[in-house]
Scaffold this motif. Structure first.
Motif, PDB file in Angstrom:
ATOM      1  N   UNK A  86       5.556  11.206  -1.693  1.00 20.59           N
ATOM      2  CA  UNK A  86       6.878  10.574  -1.635  1.00 20.59           C
ATOM      3  C   UNK A  86       7.640  11.224  -0.480  1.00 20.59           C
ATOM      4  N   UNK A  87       7.791  12.529  -0.547  1.00 18.63           N
ATOM      5  CA  UNK A  87       8.299  13.278   0.601  1.00 18.63           C
ATOM      6  C   UNK A  87       7.635  14.661   0.573  1.00 18.63           C
ATOM      7  N   UNK A  88       8.118  15.584   1.389  1.00 19.30           N
ATOM      8  CA  UNK A  88       7.435  16.874   1.492  1.00 19.30           C
ATOM      9  C   UNK A  88       7.477  17.683   0.202  1.00 19.30           C
ATOM     10  N   UNK A  89       8.427  17.358  -0.658  1.00 19.78           N
ATOM     11  CA  UNK A  89       8.599  18.134  -1.896  1.00 19.78           C
ATOM     12  C   UNK A  89       8.298  17.326  -3.153  1.00 19.78           C
TER      13      UNK A  89
ATOM     14  N   UNK B 124       6.773  18.014  -8.369  1.00 20.22           N
ATOM     15  CA  UNK B 124       7.679  18.549  -7.343  1.00 20.22           C
ATOM     16  C   UNK B 124       6.911  19.468  -6.407  1.00 20.22           C
ATOM     17  N   UNK B 125       6.090  18.872  -5.582  1.00 15.98           N
ATOM     18  CA  UNK B 125       5.256  19.659  -4.661  1.00 15.98           C
ATOM     19  C   UNK B 125       4.719  18.757  -3.555  1.00 15.98           C
TER      20      UNK B 125
ATOM     21  N   UNK C 254       0.838  -1.187   0.000  1.00 17.85           N
ATOM     22  CA  UNK C 254       0.000   0.000   0.000  1.00 17.85           C
ATOM     23  C   UNK C 254       0.875   1.240   0.000  1.00 17.85           C
ATOM     24  N   UNK C 255       0.637   2.133  -0.950  1.00 17.88           N
ATOM     25  CA  UNK C 255       1.419   3.359  -1.126  1.00 17.88           C
ATOM     26  C   UNK C 255       2.916   3.097  -1.012  1.00 17.88           C
ATOM     27  N   UNK C 256       3.411   2.379  -2.001  1.00 15.62           N
ATOM     28  CA  UNK C 256       4.821   1.995  -2.015  1.00 15.62           C
ATOM     29  C   UNK C 256       5.727   3.228  -1.959  1.00 15.62           C
ATOM     30  N   UNK C 257       6.733   3.151  -1.114  1.00 20.68           N
ATOM     31  CA  UNK C 257       7.660   4.274  -0.950  1.00 20.68           C
ATOM     32  C   UNK C 257       7.188   5.277   0.093  1.00 20.68           C
TER      33      UNK C 257
END
Ligand code: FES
Ligand SMILES: [Fe+2]
Length: 360
Positions: free
Chosen positions: A284-287, A189-190, A58-61
Motif C-alpha cells: 500500500x505504501x512504505x509502512x 504495518x510494515x 491489478x493491485x488496487x491502490x
C-alpha cells in the motif's frame, strides 16, 4: 541506486535497513519489479461463463492497472488492457456477455481478443487503424484453473509452474473450490518486502509459532531455490495430516505436511493436504501492506489438522514479528545483518533478486 548481495550465503550481508526506508527504492520496486512480475489473477471463475469480459484492477491502490479478462468464442482466455486506445476511457466496468467490447465514450469497438474492429467518424483518418489501435494484450499462464498475468514479464513463468506441477501435479486442482468464508485480508504495518522476508524462512518457527512447531519436524524443514521461485517443505513430526503421495512422486515415502511455494516477489502458494492457501502480498505504501489469504479446499475432512490448521493464529504471530522488524529498521544503530547459511537460503535468494532488479 546500487545494491549487491554476495552470492555466497556464508559471506553475504542482508539488504541494508536503508533499502526499506528509501522512497526511491519503493518507487523503483513498484515500477520494475511489480511492473514486470507475475500476478495472481484468481481462478477461471473470474472470466465470464460463455463469451464475454470482466474488468479488474491489478493491485488496487498500488499499481491500479485496469485490465479485462475475456473469454472468446473459441473458449480462449485473454488478458487485455481495459483502456480505450482512442482517448483512454475505461471500456468496461463489471462483466459483459457480449462478443464485442464497445467503448462507452465514442463507440470504438474491439473483439474479445482486443483487435480493433470499428470506429465511428474515422473514415477520413489517414493511416488508420494502426497496430497501436488494438488493445494491448498481456501474457497469461495457467496451472489448474489458476491464472497468472504479467504486464511485461521479467522472467518466464512456465518453467516455474512446471516445477510446482512436479510436486503437486498429483492433486486434483480442478476440484479445488474457493472458499470465501475461509478467505481473509490482513493489514500489516510494515514494508511489503519484510513480510516476504519472514515468510521465506522457517528459522523463526520454533521461536514464534509454538503450535505450528509442534506439528512440524524442524530438523528436516527444507528450502530449495529455483530461478525466480523457491520451495519450503514442512515435514510432519508424526501423527499429523500428510500428503498421500503417489509411488512415482519424488517425495514418496516422506511425511510431507506442507509445500510452501513462493514466486518472486509477492506470491505464495501454500499446499496442504486439505487444499491451497494463496497469499498475495499487496504493497500500500512504505509502512503498510495488505496480505490477501485466498483459500481453496478440496478435502474438507483434513481442514482442521496438521500444518495448515490455525492459519489465522500463525498469521497474527507473523504480523507481530514483521511489524517489530519494520520499527527496528528505523533505528540509527542497525545497518545490515547476516544470513544463517542453513536456515535463511530463501531470504538470501529474495534479497539477491531484489538487489538485481532495483540496481541501475
Ligand atoms: S475514448 Fe473510447 S471511443 Fe473515445
Ligand atoms: Fe511465520
Amino acid at each position: 541506486m546500487n545494491y549487491r548481495i554476495e552470492p555466497d550465503i556464508k559471506k553475504a550481508e542482508t539488504l541494508p535497513a536503508e533499502f526499506y526506508r528509501n522512497e526511491k527504492v519503493f518507487e523503483r520496486l513498484k515500477e520494475r519489479v511489480f511492473g514486470g512480475c507475475w500476478h495472481w489473477l484468481g481462478d477461471e471463475s473470474i472470466c465470464p461463463i460463455g463469451v464475454g469480459a470482466s474488468s479488474l484492477k491489478l493491485l488496487e491502490g498500488f499499481l491500479d492497472e485496469p485490465l479485462l479478462v475475456t473469454r472468446n468464442e473459441q473458449d480462449e482466455i485473454n488478458v487485455l488492457s481495459n483502456i480505450c486506445t482512442h482517448r483512454a476511457f475505461m471500456i468496461l466496468q463489471g462483466t459483459s456477455h457480449s462478443k464485442q467490447l464497445i467503448c462507452g465514450y465514442h463507440g470504438r469497438r474491439f473483439d474479445l481478443n482486443g483487435r480493433f474492429k470499428h470506429m465511428p467518424e474515422f473514415g477520413e483518418a489517414e493511416d488508420f487503424p494502426r497496430a497501436c489501435d488494438h488493445l494491448p494484450s498481456f501474457d497469461l499462464e495457467q496451472i489448474g484453473s489458476f491464472l497468472f498475468t504479467s504486464l511485461d514479464p521479467l522472467f518466464d513463468l512456465k518453467p516455474t509452474l512446471d516445477e510446482i506441477e512436479k510436486r503437486i501435479g498429483f492433486l486434483p486442482l480442478d476440484e479445488f473450490g474457493r472458499r470465501d468464508d475461509l478467505s481473509k485480508d490482513y493489514l500489516v504495518n510494515a514494508h511489503w518486502a519484510l513480510y516476504c522476508d519472514n515468510y521465506l524462512e522457517g528459522f523463526h518457527i520454533p521461536f514464534v509459532h509454538a503450535d505450528l512447531n509442534a506439528v512440524l519436524d524442524y530438523g528436516s524443514y527444507e528450502t530449495i531455490c529455483y530461478d525466480h521461485m523457491n520451495l519450503q517443505i514442512g515435514y510432519s513430526s508424526g501423527g499429523e495430516e500428510v500428503f498421500d503421495l503417489p509411488h512415482d512422486h519424488m517425495d514418496y515415502g516422506k511425511e510431507v505436511a506442507a509445500y510452501y511455494f513462493w514466486i518472486f516477489p509477492n506470491l505464495m502458494l501454500n499446499f496442504y493436504p486439505w487444499g491451497l492457501s494463496v497469499n498475495v502480498v499487496k504493497p500500500i505504501n512504505m509502512d503498510k501492506t495488505k496480505v490477501s489469504f485466498i483459500t481453496y479446499v478440496y478435502d474438507e475432512s483434513k481442514l482442521h489438522s496438521g500444518a495448515g490448521a490455525l492459519l489465522d493464529k500463525v498469521e497474527r504471530e507473523d504480523e507481530f514479528v514483521v511489524e517489530g522488524v519494520h520499527l527496528g529498521l528505523k533505528s540509527k544503530h542497525y545497518r545490515t545483518g547476516r544470513f544463517s547459511p542453513t536456515r535463511e537460503q530463501g531470504v538470501h535468494h529474495f534479497h539477491s533478486l531484489l538487489a538485481k532488479y532495483v540496481s541501475s
